[in-house]
Design a protein around this motif. Structure first.
Motif, PDB file in Angstrom:
ATOM      1  N   GLU A 217      65.798  59.172  20.362  1.00  0.00           N
ATOM      2  CA  GLU A 217      65.881  60.582  20.199  1.00  0.00           C
ATOM      3  C   GLU A 217      66.752  61.329  21.207  1.00  0.00           C
ATOM      4  O   GLU A 217      67.339  62.149  21.245  1.00  0.00           O
TER       5      GLU A 217
ATOM      6  N   ASP B 228      55.390  74.928  21.985  1.00  0.00           N
ATOM      7  CA  ASP B 228      54.194  74.144  22.769  1.00  0.00           C
ATOM      8  C   ASP B 228      53.790  75.033  23.872  1.00  0.00           C
ATOM      9  O   ASP B 228      54.502  75.622  24.510  1.00  0.00           O
TER      10      ASP B 228
ATOM     11  N   SER C 188      51.897  68.642  17.526  1.00  0.00           N
ATOM     12  CA  SER C 188      53.051  68.313  16.502  1.00  0.00           C
ATOM     13  C   SER C 188      53.022  66.808  16.628  1.00  0.00           C
ATOM     14  O   SER C 188      53.375  66.234  15.239  1.00  0.00           O
ATOM     15  N   GLU C 189      53.047  66.210  17.701  1.00  0.00           N
ATOM     16  CA  GLU C 189      53.118  64.494  17.945  1.00  0.00           C
ATOM     17  C   GLU C 189      52.002  64.024  17.089  1.00  0.00           C
ATOM     18  O   GLU C 189      51.892  62.967  16.357  1.00  0.00           O
TER      19      GLU C 189
ATOM     20  N   ARG D 255      52.102  64.170  13.354  1.00  0.00           N
ATOM     21  CA  ARG D 255      52.911  63.077  12.892  1.00  0.00           C
ATOM     22  C   ARG D 255      52.078  61.552  12.938  1.00  0.00           C
ATOM     23  O   ARG D 255      52.600  61.022  11.721  1.00  0.00           O
TER      24      ARG D 255
ATOM     25  N   GLU E  25      53.091  63.373   8.425  1.00  0.00           N
ATOM     26  CA  GLU E  25      53.896  64.304   8.050  1.00  0.00           C
ATOM     27  C   GLU E  25      54.372  65.335   9.044  1.00  0.00           C
ATOM     28  O   GLU E  25      53.753  65.464  10.222  1.00  0.00           O
ATOM     29  N   GLN E  26      55.737  65.928   9.043  1.00  0.00           N
ATOM     30  CA  GLN E  26      56.212  66.969   9.993  1.00  0.00           C
ATOM     31  C   GLN E  26      55.617  68.349   9.426  1.00  0.00           C
ATOM     32  O   GLN E  26      55.561  68.623   8.404  1.00  0.00           O
ATOM     33  N   VAL E  27      55.197  69.095  10.520  1.00  0.00           N
ATOM     34  CA  VAL E  27      54.896  70.152  10.290  1.00  0.00           C
ATOM     35  C   VAL E  27      55.941  71.270  10.007  1.00  0.00           C
ATOM     36  O   VAL E  27      56.958  71.300  10.812  1.00  0.00           O
ATOM     37  N   GLY E  28      55.861  71.873   8.767  1.00  0.00           N
ATOM     38  CA  GLY E  28      56.921  73.084   8.196  1.00  0.00           C
ATOM     39  C   GLY E  28      56.876  74.392   8.759  1.00  0.00           C
ATOM     40  O   GLY E  28      57.609  75.118   8.977  1.00  0.00           O
TER      41      GLY E  28
ATOM     42  N   SER F  10      52.487  71.141   6.318  1.00  0.00           N
ATOM     43  CA  SER F  10      53.876  70.588   5.995  1.00  0.00           C
ATOM     44  C   SER F  10      54.620  71.027   4.828  1.00  0.00           C
ATOM     45  O   SER F  10      54.085  71.747   4.171  1.00  0.00           O
ATOM     46  N   ARG F  11      55.778  70.668   4.883  1.00  0.00           N
ATOM     47  CA  ARG F  11      56.620  71.093   3.646  1.00  0.00           C
ATOM     48  C   ARG F  11      56.221  70.993   2.193  1.00  0.00           C
ATOM     49  O   ARG F  11      56.268  71.010   0.951  1.00  0.00           O
TER      50      ARG F  11
ATOM     51  N   CYS G 127      48.178  69.797   8.302  1.00  0.00           N
ATOM     52  CA  CYS G 127      48.130  69.144   9.368  1.00  0.00           C
ATOM     53  C   CYS G 127      47.491  69.117  10.618  1.00  0.00           C
ATOM     54  O   CYS G 127      47.208  68.139  11.385  1.00  0.00           O
TER      55      CYS G 127
END
Length: 239
Positions: A3, A84, A163-164, A167, A172-175, A211-212, A217
């Motif tokens: 990353e 955050d 958010s971590e 995941r 899933e990723q928060v959209g 999420s998308r 989430c």
């Protein structure tokens, strides 16, 4: 590639150039100049500029310089942007710290299952955190993350950004985040956690991370103590 080795997002790089232009009181460089200096294509620059304009950083007119909104230089926190809690406190020029008051694994309540479209008896991770700025409590957050993966929630650091946790536990990723602001007096519990008087006015935020794909989430309730943060909201005014 780790990353840390990933290229910095174009929009973040453009924001630095925006800040330089705002501080000197000049316009943004042209698309051609930006594409050259950032070593990206003009369509990528144009797309990023559209996002900056939507957020009020710049104003573009065909055949004219791209002007910058220098008034944003003095705004550390924007109400319509998700930061955050640690980044929010740091943006105020103060040192963030967090105390995890509780972190429990249990079942979703029937009311929660109905409101957030979660299966009854679904396992969730519940945390209560008190965020401090320079050692002074400024925010109480009660977060709930449903467990939709095989990840053991007790193996995670409850102080990690939500958010971590989402995941890891939702997969899933928060959209988007749906936010309902409000105001209330401090409850006896929140007063005890923060050392502030019971009933003292505070801003509240009820938020749901989506999420998308439409999966919930997390949901959270934040209590922002009076005088701790100075929020602003930027909106276009094309009269």
């Amino acid at each position: 590639m780790s990353e840390a080795e990933l290229p910095e997002p174009v929009e973040r790089r453009l924001q630095r150039l925006w800040a330089e232009a705002a501080e000197r009181g000049g316009p943004m460089p042209s698309e051609i100049a930006l594409a050259s200096s950032l070593e990206i294509s003009r369509p990528a620059v144009r797309e990023a500029l559209v996002r900056l304009e939507e957020r009020g950083f710049i104003h573009r007119r065909k055949g004219a310089d791209t002007t910058v909104n220098s008034s944003l230089l003095g705004i550390p926190a924007r109400f319509e942007q998700r930061l955050d809690s640690s980044a929010l406190i740091a943006a105020m020029g103060r040192t963030p710290s967090v105390t995890v008051v509780s972190a429990d694994v249990g079942e979703v309540s029937l009311d929660e299952a109905d409101e957030y479209d979660v299966s009854p008896r679904r396992t969730v991770l519940r945390t209560t955190k008190v965020w401090s700025a320079d050692g002074e409590p400024v925010l109480v957050a009660r977060d709930v993350v449903p467990v939709l993966t095989d990840t053991d929630p007790t193996a995670l650091d409850p102080a990690a950004p939500m958010s971590e946790l989402a995941r890891a536990l939702v997969g899933e990723q928060v959209g988007w985040e749906l936010v309902w602001p409000g105001a209330d007096g401090l409850s006896p519990e929140d007063a005890g956690l923060t050392g502030r008087p019971e009933g003292e006015p505070a801003m509240t935020l009820e938020a749901t991370g989506i999420s998308r794909t439409g999966t919930v989430c997390y949901w959270t309730r934040e209590v922002h103590l009076r005088g701790a943060f100075r929020y602003a909201m930027v909106r276009r005014a094309d009269w």
